[in-house]
Scaffold this motif. Sequence first.
Motif, PDB file in Angstrom:
ATOM      1  N   GLY A   1      12.529  27.405  38.184  1.00  0.00           N
ATOM      2  CA  GLY A   1      11.379  27.015  38.985  1.00  0.00           C
ATOM      3  C   GLY A   1      11.577  25.701  39.714  1.00  0.00           C
ATOM      4  O   GLY A   1      12.623  25.057  39.614  1.00  0.00           O
TER       5      GLY A   1
ATOM      6  N   GLY B   1       3.339  23.515  30.655  1.00  0.00           N
ATOM      7  CA  GLY B   1       2.863  24.575  31.529  1.00  0.00           C
ATOM      8  C   GLY B   1       2.734  25.890  30.800  1.00  0.00           C
ATOM      9  O   GLY B   1       3.073  26.006  29.609  1.00  0.00           O
TER      10      GLY B   1
ATOM     11  N   PHE C   1       1.792  17.602  27.876  1.00  0.00           N
ATOM     12  CA  PHE C   1       2.069  16.675  28.975  1.00  0.00           C
ATOM     13  C   PHE C   1       1.386  17.133  30.250  1.00  0.00           C
ATOM     14  O   PHE C   1       1.494  18.296  30.646  1.00  0.00           O
ATOM     15  N   HIS C   2       0.720  16.215  30.904  1.00  0.00           N
ATOM     16  CA  HIS C   2       0.173  16.470  32.232  1.00  0.00           C
ATOM     17  C   HIS C   2       0.375  15.220  33.068  1.00  0.00           C
ATOM     18  O   HIS C   2      -0.008  14.119  32.640  1.00  0.00           O
TER      19      HIS C   2
END
Length: 178
Positions: free
Chosen positions: A15, A93, A119-120
């Motif tokens: 990705g 994600g 995590f963001h």
Amino acid sequence: GPVPGRRVLLTGASGGVGHYVTELAAAAGAQVTAVTRDAERGARLAGLGAAEIVHDVADARGPYDVVLESTGGRALPLALARLARRGTLIWFGQASRTPVTLDFFDFFSGPESAVIRHFHYLDADSRLDDDLAALVRLTDEGRLHPEIGRVTDWADTATTLTDLRDRRIRGKAVLTLS
Ligand SMILES: NC(=O)c1ccc[n+]([C@@H]2O[C@H](COP(=O)([O-])OP(=O)(O)OC[C@H]3O[C@@H](n4cnc5c(N)ncnc54)[C@H](OP(=O)(O)O)[C@@H]3O)[C@@H](O)[C@H]2O)c1
């Protein structure tokens, strides 16, 4: 933190994020195992420094010091099981859009006392503009190589998003303003 010599498992490696993580982690000295659906989607990853490429997380041997997981579903528990004792799984994600099921007792067979860290980037300690500036600088210096799977007009946004979601684009999609 510092990653030289650390074994890193990365899912969703083909990705937009995955290509960057592979190149940045490998350049920083990590030994990266990249998980991608097939050879065509993983074609660039070895060139970016991945030490190993597998096509199913179940085929990753481990143990790993760090897992970077962004696909969800069955992948997260399988990746977690390959984590070393007291290792760290960064959960950033859920590309499969399938929630994760975990079993407390699975931790006893390997990843005992492991940390799962959500995590963001909007909640990250570092400043987003500094991080983006670093990526631009590394790209400008030829040390980071964005993988761009499609360049198309902004009017094609809807189809491009559908194609990203359905895994028909490798790496980034770039939308141009005419
Ligand atoms: N937490 C944050 O701050 C943050 C920031 C940016 C992005 N994200 C999230 O991180 C993930 C990756 O972002 P991205 O921009 O790199 O997305 P992307 O370009 O769409 O890449 C996602 C990758 O996940 C894999 N994948 C997709 N559907 C899957 C499925 N059903 N089962 C297993 N693997 C699947 C695909 O790799 P293969 O086809 O090769 O297997 C795909 O290349 C997304 O979920 C995104 O929402 C989070």
